[in-house]
Design an enzyme around this catalytic site. Structure first.
Site, PDB file in Angstrom:
ATOM      1  N   GLY A 112       0.853  -1.407   0.326  1.00 30.85           N
ATOM      2  CA  GLY A 112      -0.109  -0.387  -0.194  1.00 30.85           C
ATOM      3  C   GLY A 112       0.796   0.910  -0.637  1.00 30.85           C
ATOM      4  O   GLY A 112       0.464   2.638   0.626  1.00 30.85           O
ATOM      5  N   TYR A 162     -14.879  -4.338   8.304  1.00 26.90           N
ATOM      6  CA  TYR A 162     -13.597  -3.458   8.686  1.00 26.90           C
ATOM      7  C   TYR A 162     -13.047  -3.699  10.365  1.00 26.90           C
ATOM      8  O   TYR A 162     -11.983  -3.853  10.239  1.00 26.90           O
ATOM      9  CB  TYR A 162     -13.852  -2.323   8.097  1.00 26.90           C
ATOM     10  CG  TYR A 162     -12.941  -1.233   8.171  1.00 26.90           C
ATOM     11  CD1 TYR A 162     -11.579  -1.673   7.248  1.00 26.90           C
ATOM     12  CD2 TYR A 162     -12.664  -0.096   9.306  1.00 26.90           C
ATOM     13  CE1 TYR A 162     -10.692  -0.881   7.238  1.00 26.90           C
ATOM     14  CE2 TYR A 162     -12.069   0.376   9.442  1.00 26.90           C
ATOM     15  CZ  TYR A 162     -10.149   0.084   8.823  1.00 26.90           C
ATOM     16  OH  TYR A 162      -9.227   0.936   8.132  1.00 26.90           O
ATOM     17  N   LYS A 192      -9.704  -5.552  11.386  1.00 28.23           N
ATOM     18  CA  LYS A 192      -8.469  -5.360  11.947  1.00 28.23           C
ATOM     19  C   LYS A 192      -8.358  -4.966  13.614  1.00 28.23           C
ATOM     20  O   LYS A 192      -8.015  -5.706  14.286  1.00 28.23           O
ATOM     21  CB  LYS A 192      -8.801  -3.380  11.949  1.00 28.23           C
ATOM     22  CG  LYS A 192      -9.113  -2.726  10.494  1.00 28.23           C
ATOM     23  CD  LYS A 192      -7.438  -2.972  10.508  1.00 28.23           C
ATOM     24  CE  LYS A 192      -7.230  -2.293   9.002  1.00 28.23           C
ATOM     25  NZ  LYS A 192      -5.936  -2.047   8.158  1.00 28.23           N
TER      26      LYS A 192
END
Length: 249
Positions: free
Chosen positions: A12, A158, A162
């Site tokens: 990323g 999400y 995480k």
């Protein structure tokens, strides 16, 4: 660890936060493999900018859902620089879905978010362990989120991805010790990123209002903490929150 002339692979790295992390590492003297999944032009530009800061840097295709591409990215990094000492897992994906919208959380979206945000870092860690040990050991820093610390955030998938990454950090820290240290940074709401662009205006406003400092988290603070984790020789298995005071972890 003295970071001068060390080598980092940043997944990323072509993104907004990933680019800031690359800058902080470059300013510490680290040579960089700038990982990207879908935007080679941005990765090329980040690599060019890092070379202008006095380090060696190359773009590498590194879609964390593609095991062959991960292996190729690591091999390219090692072949180009002679080894690899740092991995930053910043590649991630998000789509905002209200927690109450259970139908909107499709199985396909769940699988995609978990695959990129949790299984992706697991793959890159597993594949880089041996090259990192051949290079004399190293540091791994995962980029998580405060969404992983409670039932909050932009979607259930999400938040769960995480939370899993936070725990993966602890488990890998135990499994890879003593020669590889694994830590994690959990940012709060960030402005001007692809992830934040997927949030509703209401969510963004609430995120800022809910912080005691009344502002978004600072991307450069996060990048600097990544560097500090890479420098430390006695910190492992930790998740540090940088969120302007929303979650006190």
């Amino acid at each position: 660890m003295n970071l001068a002339q060390k080598v980092a692979l940043v997944t990323g790295g072509s993104g907004v936060l990933g680019g800031r992390i690359c800058i902080a590492l470059a300013d510490a003297g680290v040579n960089l493999a700038v990982g990207y999944a879908k935007n080679p032009d941005k990765a090329v530009k980040v690599a060019e900018d890092m070379r202008a800061r006095g380090v060696r840097a190359i773009p590498v295709a590194c879609d964390v859902t593609d095991l062959d591409q991960i292996r190729a990215a690591i091999a390219t990094t090692v072949n180009e620089f002679g080894g690899v000492h740092i991995l930053v897992n910043d590649g991630a994906f998000n789509k905002a879905i209200d927690f109450t919208d259970i139908d909107g959380l499709t199985y396909e979206l769940w699988d995609k978010i978990i695959d990129i945000n949790l299984s992706g870092p697991m793959r890159t860690i597993k594949e880089i362990v041996e090259p990192m040990r051949v290079s004399g050991g190293g540091k791994i820093v995962n980029i998580s989120s405060v969404a992983g610390l409670g039932p909050n955030g932009s979607s259930i998938a999400y938040a769960v991805s995480k939370a899993g990454l936070n725990h993966l950090t602890k488990c890998m820290a135990r499994g890879l010790a003593p020669d590889i240290l694994v830590n994690c940074v959990a940012p709060g709401y960030l402005e001007g990123t692809l992830m934040s662009s997927n949030l509703t205006p209401e969510h963004r406003k609430t995120a800022v209002a809910g912080a005691v400092l009344q502002k978004a988290a600072d991307k450069d603070d996060i990048a600097r903490q990544v560097v500090e984790f890479c420098r430390s020789d006695t910190t492992t298995g930790q998740t540090l929150v940088i969120d302007s005071g929303r979650v006190f972890h």
